[in-house]
Design a protein around this motif. Sequence first.
Motif, mmCIF file in Angstrom:
data_model
loop_
_atom_site.group_PDB
_atom_site.id
_atom_site.type_symbol
_atom_site.label_atom_id
_atom_site.label_comp_id
_atom_site.label_asym_id
_atom_site.label_seq_id
_atom_site.Cartn_x
_atom_site.Cartn_y
_atom_site.Cartn_z
ATOM 1 N N ALA A 19 -67.841 -114.802 -54.656
ATOM 2 C CA ALA A 19 -67.751 -113.651 -55.631
ATOM 3 C C ALA A 19 -67.254 -112.370 -54.862
ATOM 4 C CB ALA A 19 -69.007 -113.511 -56.341
ATOM 5 N N VAL A 20 -67.419 -112.219 -53.863
ATOM 6 C CA VAL A 20 -66.768 -111.122 -53.146
ATOM 7 C C VAL A 20 -65.547 -111.133 -52.698
ATOM 8 C CG1 VAL A 20 -67.303 -109.494 -51.124
ATOM 9 C CG2 VAL A 20 -69.265 -110.201 -52.588
ATOM 10 N N PHE A 21 -65.266 -112.428 -51.959
ATOM 11 C CA PHE A 21 -63.739 -112.732 -51.353
ATOM 12 C C PHE A 21 -62.926 -113.181 -52.177
ATOM 13 C CE2 PHE A 21 -66.790 -112.843 -47.366
ATOM 14 C CZ PHE A 21 -66.294 -111.528 -47.151
ATOM 15 N N ARG A 22 -62.780 -112.777 -53.422
ATOM 16 C CA ARG A 22 -61.971 -113.272 -54.430
ATOM 17 C C ARG A 22 -60.370 -112.481 -54.136
ATOM 18 N NH1 ARG A 22 -65.174 -109.071 -56.480
ATOM 19 N NH2 ARG A 22 -64.090 -107.773 -57.989
ATOM 20 N N PRO A 23 -59.431 -113.303 -54.869
ATOM 21 C CA PRO A 23 -58.215 -112.702 -54.560
ATOM 22 C C PRO A 23 -57.979 -111.267 -55.153
ATOM 23 C CG PRO A 23 -58.040 -114.973 -55.176
ATOM 24 C CD PRO A 23 -59.469 -114.506 -55.298
ATOM 25 N N VAL A 24 -56.934 -110.630 -54.704
ATOM 26 C CA VAL A 24 -56.911 -109.045 -54.893
ATOM 27 C C VAL A 24 -55.479 -109.127 -55.544
ATOM 28 C CG1 VAL A 24 -57.949 -108.224 -52.933
ATOM 29 C CG2 VAL A 24 -55.541 -108.302 -52.768
ATOM 30 N N ARG A 25 -55.279 -107.959 -56.472
ATOM 31 C CA ARG A 25 -54.036 -107.824 -57.051
ATOM 32 C C ARG A 25 -52.947 -107.371 -56.136
ATOM 33 N NH1 ARG A 25 -56.396 -104.265 -62.030
ATOM 34 N NH2 ARG A 25 -57.508 -103.287 -60.035
ATOM 35 N N ALA A 26 -51.641 -107.742 -56.255
ATOM 36 C CA ALA A 26 -50.640 -107.730 -55.554
ATOM 37 C C ALA A 26 -50.252 -106.055 -55.542
ATOM 38 C CB ALA A 26 -49.311 -108.422 -55.654
ATOM 39 N N GLY A 27 -50.441 -105.532 -56.658
ATOM 40 C CA GLY A 27 -50.076 -103.950 -56.618
ATOM 41 C C GLY A 27 -50.903 -103.085 -56.016
ATOM 42 N N ASN A 28 -52.086 -103.377 -55.523
ATOM 43 C CA ASN A 28 -52.992 -102.625 -55.028
ATOM 44 C C ASN A 28 -53.459 -103.311 -53.692
ATOM 45 O OD1 ASN A 28 -53.042 -99.996 -56.850
ATOM 46 N ND2 ASN A 28 -53.591 -101.769 -58.192
#
Length: 250
Positions: A19-28
């Motif tokens: 739940a914490v180490f989920r993929p981030v958005r490329a723009g940020n």
Amino acid sequence: MVRTNAEPTAGEAGPAAEAVFRPVRAGNAFEETVERLLSAIRLGVVPHGDRFPAERELAARLGVSRITLREAIRALAEAGYVESRRGRTGGTFVTYVRPRPSRAEARRVLEGMAVDLDDLFAFRRALEIGTAALLAERGLTAAQDRLLAERLAAVDGAEVADYRRLDTVFHLTLAELAGSPSLAAALTDVRMRFNDLLDAMPMLVKNLEHSSAQHRAIVAAVRAGDPDAARRAVGEHLEGSEALMRGFLS
């Protein structure tokens, strides 16, 4: 009952870590990578003295380059949250120490949150009650039931000093088992805001024993496939937490 020996489940928190180490958005990417690592630290998924997953693994889980991950780790190291060590037993270790609990610290945290506490209570209720009801409706596989039993046993047998971390892992595990990544992400965010506030308050052993009994009621309702009982159990659990917070902050 809260006992003196906790099971060390942090850096291996399974669904809670997911739940914490989920993929981030490329723009940020940089900012969100920092946020994910901070969430892991402040929620206790990776507690003080523990090591983050290896750089290659963590970058893959977050969906960022190793360069971005290193920049985020460097920023957190400069802020005093982590330190990087070299050698065979090296890696990135958590050095952050929570502030000493006090009413003044709790009020400072609340002011810094810049949110209405009643609104935050309502949002958490919607998320946590909805999570338990959804999980009760869907049912548990044998593997999920074993995992939930492990998380319950860990928080039930936690040391006072380790209780909040294992309580967080238990609740995040419920959200992840419900099968909705969006729900798990939202609950992770709201739990981090609440934990900042709770960390500024003293731990009351009697309350923790009561809380553990409520955890058992939640799990029993989920296992029975009874959404209404799950809603009631979570509602009672949250009412106690809210009452303590209001009393301490008044």
